[in-house]
Design a protein around this motif. Structure first.
Motif, mmCIF file in Angstrom:
data_model
loop_
_atom_site.group_PDB
_atom_site.id
_atom_site.type_symbol
_atom_site.label_atom_id
_atom_site.label_comp_id
_atom_site.label_asym_id
_atom_site.label_seq_id
_atom_site.Cartn_x
_atom_site.Cartn_y
_atom_site.Cartn_z
ATOM 1 N N LEU A 26 1.085 -1.098 -0.286
ATOM 2 C CA LEU A 26 0.232 -0.202 0.456
ATOM 3 C C LEU A 26 1.189 1.246 0.317
ATOM 4 N N GLN A 27 1.225 1.838 -1.376
ATOM 5 C CA GLN A 27 1.582 3.325 -1.178
ATOM 6 C C GLN A 27 0.825 4.148 -1.003
ATOM 7 N N MET A 28 1.072 5.209 0.179
ATOM 8 C CA MET A 28 0.569 6.122 0.727
ATOM 9 C C MET A 28 0.955 7.493 0.397
ATOM 10 N N ASN A 29 0.147 8.376 -0.328
ATOM 11 C CA ASN A 29 1.362 9.735 -0.636
ATOM 12 C C ASN A 29 0.250 10.585 -0.138
ATOM 13 N N MET A 30 1.002 11.840 -0.093
ATOM 14 C CA MET A 30 0.005 12.448 0.157
ATOM 15 C C MET A 30 -0.297 12.592 2.445
ATOM 16 N N LEU A 31 -0.025 11.962 2.646
ATOM 17 C CA LEU A 31 -0.726 11.713 4.068
ATOM 18 C C LEU A 31 -1.690 12.839 4.452
ATOM 19 N N LYS A 32 -2.281 12.420 4.804
ATOM 20 C CA LYS A 32 -3.219 13.278 6.044
ATOM 21 C C LYS A 32 -3.154 12.929 7.719
ATOM 22 N N PRO A 33 -3.530 13.772 8.799
ATOM 23 C CA PRO A 33 -3.171 13.563 10.108
ATOM 24 C C PRO A 33 -4.684 12.601 10.664
ATOM 25 N N GLU A 34 -5.556 12.535 9.577
ATOM 26 C CA GLU A 34 -7.262 11.528 9.859
ATOM 27 C C GLU A 34 -6.710 10.183 9.276
ATOM 28 N N ASP A 35 -5.483 9.955 8.558
ATOM 29 C CA ASP A 35 -5.433 8.752 8.128
ATOM 30 C C ASP A 35 -3.986 8.179 8.669
ATOM 31 N N ARG A 83 -11.792 -15.874 -2.829
ATOM 32 C CA ARG A 83 -11.851 -14.830 -3.518
ATOM 33 C C ARG A 83 -13.575 -15.233 -3.471
ATOM 34 N N GLY A 84 -14.196 -13.784 -2.804
ATOM 35 C CA GLY A 84 -16.156 -14.071 -2.634
ATOM 36 C C GLY A 84 -16.423 -14.317 -1.210
ATOM 37 N N GLU A 85 -15.454 -14.133 -0.389
ATOM 38 C CA GLU A 85 -15.435 -14.396 0.554
ATOM 39 C C GLU A 85 -15.093 -13.182 1.426
ATOM 40 N N PRO A 86 -16.099 -13.104 2.512
ATOM 41 C CA PRO A 86 -15.673 -11.630 2.997
ATOM 42 C C PRO A 86 -14.924 -11.909 3.780
ATOM 43 N N ALA A 87 -14.313 -10.436 4.985
ATOM 44 C CA ALA A 87 -12.968 -10.012 5.132
ATOM 45 C C ALA A 87 -12.800 -11.450 6.282
ATOM 46 N N GLU A 88 -14.126 -11.016 7.097
ATOM 47 C CA GLU A 88 -13.928 -12.154 7.827
ATOM 48 C C GLU A 88 -13.827 -13.801 8.079
ATOM 49 N N LYS A 89 -14.015 -13.580 7.443
ATOM 50 C CA LYS A 89 -13.479 -15.881 6.897
ATOM 51 C C LYS A 89 -12.250 -15.727 6.118
ATOM 52 N N GLY A 90 -11.455 -14.155 6.079
ATOM 53 C CA GLY A 90 -9.876 -14.320 5.731
ATOM 54 C C GLY A 90 -8.907 -13.937 6.892
ATOM 55 N N SER A 91 -7.819 -14.456 6.872
ATOM 56 C CA SER A 91 -6.355 -13.825 7.829
ATOM 57 C C SER A 91 -5.937 -12.556 7.869
ATOM 58 N N TRP A 92 -6.468 -11.750 9.218
ATOM 59 C CA TRP A 92 -5.319 -10.968 9.709
ATOM 60 C C TRP A 92 -4.532 -10.593 9.901
ATOM 61 N N GLY A 93 -3.426 -10.300 9.930
ATOM 62 C CA GLY A 93 -2.879 -9.744 10.238
ATOM 63 C C GLY A 93 -2.294 -8.166 11.183
ATOM 64 N N GLN A 94 -1.155 -8.428 12.075
ATOM 65 C CA GLN A 94 -1.834 -8.321 13.461
ATOM 66 C C GLN A 94 -1.277 -6.298 13.620
ATOM 67 N N GLY A 95 -1.243 -6.096 12.150
ATOM 68 C CA GLY A 95 -1.183 -4.798 12.442
ATOM 69 C C GLY A 95 -0.212 -3.942 12.048
ATOM 70 N N THR A 96 0.025 -2.268 11.452
ATOM 71 C CA THR A 96 1.074 -1.770 11.937
ATOM 72 C C THR A 96 0.613 -0.125 12.577
ATOM 73 N N GLN A 97 1.125 0.988 12.858
ATOM 74 C CA GLN A 97 0.902 1.522 13.350
ATOM 75 C C GLN A 97 1.386 2.878 12.581
ATOM 76 N N VAL A 98 0.053 3.812 11.796
ATOM 77 C CA VAL A 98 0.328 4.630 10.874
ATOM 78 C C VAL A 98 0.209 6.370 12.015
ATOM 79 N N THR A 99 1.135 7.026 12.203
ATOM 80 C CA THR A 99 0.398 8.362 12.710
ATOM 81 C C THR A 99 1.129 9.616 12.176
ATOM 82 N N VAL A 100 0.613 10.306 11.731
ATOM 83 C CA VAL A 100 0.805 11.497 10.420
ATOM 84 C C VAL A 100 0.187 12.669 11.228
#
Length: 119
Positions: free
Chosen positions: A80-89, A100-117
């Motif tokens: 995910l290339q994020m340009n012109m970042l804003k505080p609300e990001d 394919r075709g499945e909702p997000a709830e049936k997928g695999s999630w990562g632990q997340g990465t923090q983005v602070t603008v």
């Protein structure tokens, strides 16, 4: 299990860029959907962008024209290339990988990465 692992978050100033990476722990079938979500403090998790089989992409209105999602199937990775970042990001960004075709709830999630603008 796919076990996505995100990286690339950090603290930046408004107007700057970041590139997030999500790598799967095993080979991903090319028909799988790969997506980015985010959750800001006090808010629900929301979709940011997704890419499906064939390369078609979807973007939330708030990020259209600023963010770009792409995938490298050979590396089982989505970016995910994020340009012109804003505080609300500012949020924790999560990767989701699902059949394919499945909702997000049936997928695999990562632990997340923090983005602070900062403004």
């Amino acid at each position: 299990q796919v076990n996505p692992v995100e990286s690339g978050g950090g603290l930046v100033q408004a107007g700057e860029s970041l590139r997030l990476t999500c790598a799967a722990s095993r080979n991903i079938h090319p028909t799988y959907t790969m997506a980015w979500y985010r959750q800001a403090p006090g808010k629900q998790r929301e979709v940011v962008a997704s890419i499906i089989y064939g390369g078609k992409t979807f973007y939330a209105d708030a990020v259209k024209g600023r963010f770009t999602i792409s995938r490298d199937s050979a590396r089982n990775t989505v970016y995910l290339q994020m340009n012109m970042l804003k505080p609300e990001d500012t949020a924790i960004y999560y990767c989701n990988i699902r059949p394919r075709g499945e909702p997000a709830e049936k997928g695999s999630w990562g632990q997340g990465t923090q983005v602070t603008v900062s403004s």
